[in-house]
Design a protein around this motif. Structure first.
Motif, PDB file in Angstrom:
ATOM      1  N   CYS A 115       1.110  -1.306   0.213  1.00 17.48           N
ATOM      2  CA  CYS A 115      -0.432   0.194  -0.250  1.00 17.48           C
ATOM      3  C   CYS A 115       1.310   1.172  -0.438  1.00 17.48           C
ATOM      4  O   CYS A 115       2.086   0.836   0.044  1.00 17.48           O
ATOM      5  N   ASN A 116       0.035   1.873   0.294  1.00 21.35           N
ATOM      6  CA  ASN A 116       1.045   4.142   0.166  1.00 21.35           C
ATOM      7  C   ASN A 116       1.606   4.037   1.261  1.00 21.35           C
ATOM      8  O   ASN A 116       2.680   4.890   1.376  1.00 21.35           O
ATOM      9  N   HIS A 117       1.996   3.265   1.742  1.00 22.22           N
ATOM     10  CA  HIS A 117       2.624   3.614   3.558  1.00 22.22           C
ATOM     11  C   HIS A 117       3.931   1.976   3.888  1.00 22.22           C
ATOM     12  O   HIS A 117       3.963   1.725   4.718  1.00 22.22           O
ATOM     13  N   GLY A 118       4.209   1.745   2.502  1.00 24.28           N
ATOM     14  CA  GLY A 118       4.432   0.595   2.369  1.00 24.28           C
ATOM     15  C   GLY A 118       4.704  -0.787   3.264  1.00 24.28           C
ATOM     16  O   GLY A 118       5.267  -1.639   2.903  1.00 24.28           O
ATOM     17  N   ARG A 119       3.306  -1.112   3.582  1.00 19.61           N
ATOM     18  CA  ARG A 119       2.443  -2.175   3.857  1.00 19.61           C
ATOM     19  C   ARG A 119       2.399  -3.089   2.622  1.00 19.61           C
ATOM     20  O   ARG A 119       1.779  -2.696   1.931  1.00 19.61           O
ATOM     21  N   PRO A 120       2.245  -4.524   3.402  1.00 19.56           N
ATOM     22  CA  PRO A 120       2.022  -5.388   2.201  1.00 19.56           C
ATOM     23  C   PRO A 120       0.783  -4.949   1.999  1.00 19.56           C
ATOM     24  O   PRO A 120      -0.001  -5.149   3.773  1.00 19.56           O
ATOM     25  N   THR A 121       0.535  -6.214   0.916  1.00 19.48           N
ATOM     26  CA  THR A 121      -0.891  -6.083   0.358  1.00 19.48           C
ATOM     27  C   THR A 121      -1.871  -7.720   0.609  1.00 19.48           C
ATOM     28  O   THR A 121      -3.040  -7.482   0.501  1.00 19.48           O
ATOM     29  N   PHE A 122      -1.035  -8.833   0.466  1.00 19.48           N
ATOM     30  CA  PHE A 122      -1.508  -9.575   0.259  1.00 19.48           C
ATOM     31  C   PHE A 122      -0.323 -10.435   0.862  1.00 19.48           C
ATOM     32  O   PHE A 122       1.166  -9.526   0.882  1.00 19.48           O
ATOM     33  N   VAL A 123      -0.407 -11.970   0.967  1.00 19.25           N
ATOM     34  CA  VAL A 123       0.782 -12.320   1.860  1.00 19.25           C
ATOM     35  C   VAL A 123       0.351 -13.768   1.362  1.00 19.25           C
ATOM     36  O   VAL A 123      -1.038 -14.175   1.036  1.00 19.25           O
ATOM     37  N   THR A 124       1.274 -14.886  -0.008  1.00 14.39           N
ATOM     38  CA  THR A 124       0.983 -15.620   0.179  1.00 14.39           C
ATOM     39  C   THR A 124       2.031 -16.679   0.929  1.00 14.39           C
ATOM     40  O   THR A 124       2.930 -16.736   0.848  1.00 14.39           O
ATOM     41  N   LEU A 125       1.040 -18.002   0.695  1.00 12.93           N
ATOM     42  CA  LEU A 125       1.143 -19.054   1.430  1.00 12.93           C
ATOM     43  C   LEU A 125       1.493 -20.346   0.459  1.00 12.93           C
ATOM     44  O   LEU A 125       0.415 -20.671  -0.187  1.00 12.93           O
ATOM     45  N   ALA A 126       2.343 -21.304   0.390  1.00 11.19           N
ATOM     46  CA  ALA A 126       2.212 -22.105  -1.133  1.00 11.19           C
ATOM     47  C   ALA A 126       1.540 -23.710   0.128  1.00 11.19           C
ATOM     48  O   ALA A 126       2.407 -23.131   1.252  1.00 11.19           O
ATOM     49  N   LEU A 127       0.876 -23.884  -0.710  1.00 12.17           N
ATOM     50  CA  LEU A 127       0.898 -25.390  -0.123  1.00 12.17           C
ATOM     51  C   LEU A 127       1.888 -26.290   0.822  1.00 12.17           C
ATOM     52  O   LEU A 127       1.219 -26.530   1.613  1.00 12.17           O
ATOM     53  N   ALA A 128       3.192 -26.116   0.248  1.00 13.58           N
ATOM     54  CA  ALA A 128       4.459 -26.287   0.939  1.00 13.58           C
ATOM     55  C   ALA A 128       4.423 -25.666   2.475  1.00 13.58           C
ATOM     56  O   ALA A 128       4.815 -26.367   3.353  1.00 13.58           O
ATOM     57  N   ASP A 129       4.421 -24.816   2.230  1.00 13.20           N
ATOM     58  CA  ASP A 129       4.531 -23.810   3.587  1.00 13.20           C
ATOM     59  C   ASP A 129       3.442 -24.686   4.892  1.00 13.20           C
ATOM     60  O   ASP A 129       3.523 -23.865   5.719  1.00 13.20           O
ATOM     61  N   ILE A 130       1.978 -24.181   3.925  1.00 12.20           N
ATOM     62  CA  ILE A 130       0.763 -25.078   5.191  1.00 12.20           C
ATOM     63  C   ILE A 130       1.293 -26.613   5.829  1.00 12.20           C
ATOM     64  O   ILE A 130       1.013 -26.582   6.305  1.00 12.20           O
ATOM     65  N   GLU A 131       1.850 -26.989   4.294  1.00 16.94           N
ATOM     66  CA  GLU A 131       2.567 -28.373   5.219  1.00 16.94           C
ATOM     67  C   GLU A 131       3.338 -27.978   5.487  1.00 16.94           C
ATOM     68  O   GLU A 131       2.881 -29.542   6.964  1.00 16.94           O
ATOM     69  N   ARG A 132       3.886 -28.041   6.089  1.00 17.60           N
ATOM     70  CA  ARG A 132       5.331 -27.373   7.049  1.00 17.60           C
ATOM     71  C   ARG A 132       4.670 -27.203   8.434  1.00 17.60           C
ATOM     72  O   ARG A 132       5.322 -27.641   9.450  1.00 17.60           O
ATOM     73  N   LEU A 133       3.232 -26.153   8.301  1.00 18.77           N
ATOM     74  CA  LEU A 133       2.839 -25.581   9.131  1.00 18.77           C
ATOM     75  C   LEU A 133       2.414 -27.073  10.480  1.00 18.77           C
ATOM     76  O   LEU A 133       1.998 -27.053  11.628  1.00 18.77           O
TER      77      LEU A 133
END
Length: 634
Positions: free
Chosen positions: A612-630
């Protein structure tokens, strides 16, 4: 006191005060000599932060006995063909470093050219030179510095701790290693295990590999390739994603014709390129390489050669700003790849403890749990089974789809009975779900599946999940539209049916009235309306039904921060950023599935949509492999 010539030893120590500021500066000069000698492998050993010992060994061309004797004389160099200081193609050229180091330390240089049968050594202690004598060494050169500043003990109290001096010395080697990926480096210190950076190729792949070696895989994986050319100057390298930023500018590595520099023109250009993407207290990670005609840059303007002066600084600034801006705005929006790792770390915190049932069966009354469904004070039916689940759980599917509402699990446990919460959250926490269109799942941001807390959109891709902050995402979209309209033909205005009166403090009203001209360029037409009040007659049509009163009050708060020294364009963009925040979808607004998908598609087409205009991320991506690690599936 009459004038007199200073003795050569004192002259050398004065020069050392400029060239040898600290151990890291001396190490930089010695390693630069090794690289200029054509070394393909450099080994560095440090002890006591470099104060007690610095040893640099290379496999370069080496020096003969005659050259070795000249190497410790002031202004003796082999790197200048003539007298033209604008045709410099090497890192060193002054011939000051070795005699300056020898005047304040115990210096020993051993060298052997490839065609020589034996090596030779010379020593300098506090400026006193010994004759050249035979020594034992393989091909190359070894420079050993012991007891730095022993001859000028007053300088020792200006040094920092050994740990800080070691860090500065390693950072100096890092910058040279980034400049020369084709050279292998080994750094041995008394505080850590040896660091080895293998030699890489000189192409873009080799440069990226060296950056990953030196700065870490995380930095290499969160950077974009940049390539630009303007009026004979060429810019290449890597620019970090805006969402992968640091609290200081120490991670900005800049090189001019292979020389590591810290130049204000280059740093200012980087700041300008990221100005729409980062807050003022964050700094991007960059490794940028600028190549141009040596006659277009003066490298002889700083004792340590860390600053340069460009003949056409405006051209260099324009090249950097345009190249970085284009690289950051092009392609599919990306955010930092560290989000999954941070989520995994958060999941391992003490708050996420393993559930352990009570030892005695029946000792835990689940009806008193915060997770008990509403109306479940009597969980067991007389026969020992669950009672019939209360009907009417509102899943609130977009489009009126209420499939599954009240549908029971095996044993008659309804969705309401099994998942209902007795909490009263501050926002609606229910997942408002939607079916996924197969073609939408092939898009970079996938297909919208649900909205959580009326703030976050959950989208599904073929290989993962994307979580989108709807306000931050739409704020970036509105801001980019405002910018495009400003560049094209100005912002369309919408005249208010009834002019709006905004009551303010008299000083605040006066401050904003002074900016009326800039605000009018952005479609907001205001005029004084008595003491302490403003009359708003027109507003930007792009903002729609935004709260104009709240917008004016926030503009007043930011007016004191607008820097009059900035160009008008930059000041307009600051105002546009505030307007975009008020003209975007707010958190807490429920969206239909069509609106969510439309937002995702627009994000994919919008430049810089990853933050966004303040430098914060607008989205976060979680790959299926990341979720499986969780969930410990990997």
């Amino acid at each position: 006191m009459p004038l007199r010539l200073l003795p050569s030893t004192l002259v050398d120590r004065i020069a050392a005060g400029e060239v040898v500021e600290r151990p890291a500066a001396a190490l930089k000069e010695i390693v630069e000599n090794a690289l200029d000698a054509g070394a393909t492998r450099v080994e560095i050993v440090l002890d006591g932060g470099g104060r007690r010992l610095m040893r640099v060994t290379d496999d370069g061309c080496g020096m003969s006995a005659e050259d070795l004797a000249l190497a410790v004389e002031r202004h003796a160099t082999s790197k200048l063909d003539g007298e033209d200081l604008l045709a410099i193609h090497t890192l060193g050229f002054r011939g000051e470093a070795l005699p300056s180091i020898g005047s304040v330390a115990r210096l020993a240089i051993t060298s052997r050219p490839r065609q020589a049968e034996s090596a030779f050594e010379i020593r300098v202690e506090g400026g006193a030179k010994t004759p050249v004598r035979p020594a034992a060494l393989g091909f190359g050169t070894r420079v050993e510095v012991r007891d730095l500043f022993f001859a000028t003990p007053a300088r020792l109290k200006f040094l920092k701790s050994e740990r800080a001096e070691t860090a500065a010395a390693v950072d100096a080697v890092k910058r040279l290693a980034l400049a020369r990926p084709d050279v292998g480096f080994t750094v041995v210190t008394d505080e850590r295990a040896p660091i080895t950076w293998p030699a890489r190729s000189l192409d873009a792949a080799g440069r990226r590999a060296r950056i990953a070696d030196v700065l870490g895989q995380e930095a290499g994986g969160n950077a974009l390739d940049v390539e630009g050319l303007r009026e004979g100057a060429r810019l290449s390298g890597l620019a970090g994603l805006p969402t992968y930023s640091k609290a200081n500018s120490l991670s900005q590595y800049l090189f001019v014709n292979g020389r590591p520099v810290r130049d204000k023109v280059l740093i200012g250009a980087i700041r300008a390129a990221y100005s729409d993407l980062l807050p003022s207290d964050r700094h991007p990670v960059t490794a940028l390489f600028l190549d141009l005609d040596p006659r277009e840059v003066d490298v002889n303007v700083h004792p340590a050669k860390t600053e340069v002066r460009f003949r056409d600084a405006g051209n260099i600034r324009a090249l950097i700003v345009r190249t970085l801006t284009d690289a950051l705005a092009s392609g599919v929006p990306r955010t930092t790849s560290t989000a999954a790792d941070r989520l995994a770390q958060f999941a391992r915190r003490d708050g996420f403890t393993e559930y352990r049932p009570e030892a005695r069966p029946g000792s835990h009354d689940w009806t008193r749990s915060w997770a008990a469904p509403e109306g479940a004070a009597e969980p067991l039916a007389p026969g020992g089974g669950f009672r019939e689940a209360p009907a009417g759980f509102d899943f609130d599917m977009p489009g009126g789809d209420d499939r599954g509402a009240g549908r029971g699990f095996a044993g008659g446990l309804g969705l309401a009975g099994g998942l209902g919460l007795a909490l009263a959250p501050s926002a609606d926490a229910r997942a408002h779900g939607a079916a996924a269109a197969p073609e939408a799942m092939e898009r970079p941001l996938g297909a919208a599946r649900a909205q959580l807390h009326e703030t976050y959109i959950i989208a599904q891709t073929r290989d993962g999940v994307v979580v989108i902050d709807q306000h931050a995402a739409h704020e970036r979209i509105v801001y980019e539209k405002l910018k495009a309209a400003m560049e094209r033909d100005g912002l369309a205005r919408q005249m208010l049916l009834v002019p709006l009166v905004v009551e303010l403090d008299p000083s605040e009203a006066a401050r904003l009235t002074e900016r009326a001209g800039a605000l009018e360029k952005l479609g907001l037409v205001i005029e004084p309306f008595g003491p302490g009040a403003l009359l708003v007659r027109e507003a930007p049509a792009l903002l729609g039904d935004a709260n104009i009163t709240a917008l004016v009050r926030e503009l007043v708060e930011h007016a004191a921060e607008w820097d009059d020294s900035l160009p008008l364009e930059r000041r307009l963009l600051h105002i546009a950023a505030t307007m975009a925040c008020h003209g975007s979808v707010r958190a807490g607004r429920r969206l239909r599935v069509e609106e969510m998908n439309a937002l995702l598609r627009e994000m994919e087409e919008t430049p810089n949509a990853a933050q966004c205009n303040h430098g914060r991320p607008t989205f976060v991506t979680l790959a299926l492999a990341d979720i499986e690690r969780l969930f410990a599936r990997r």
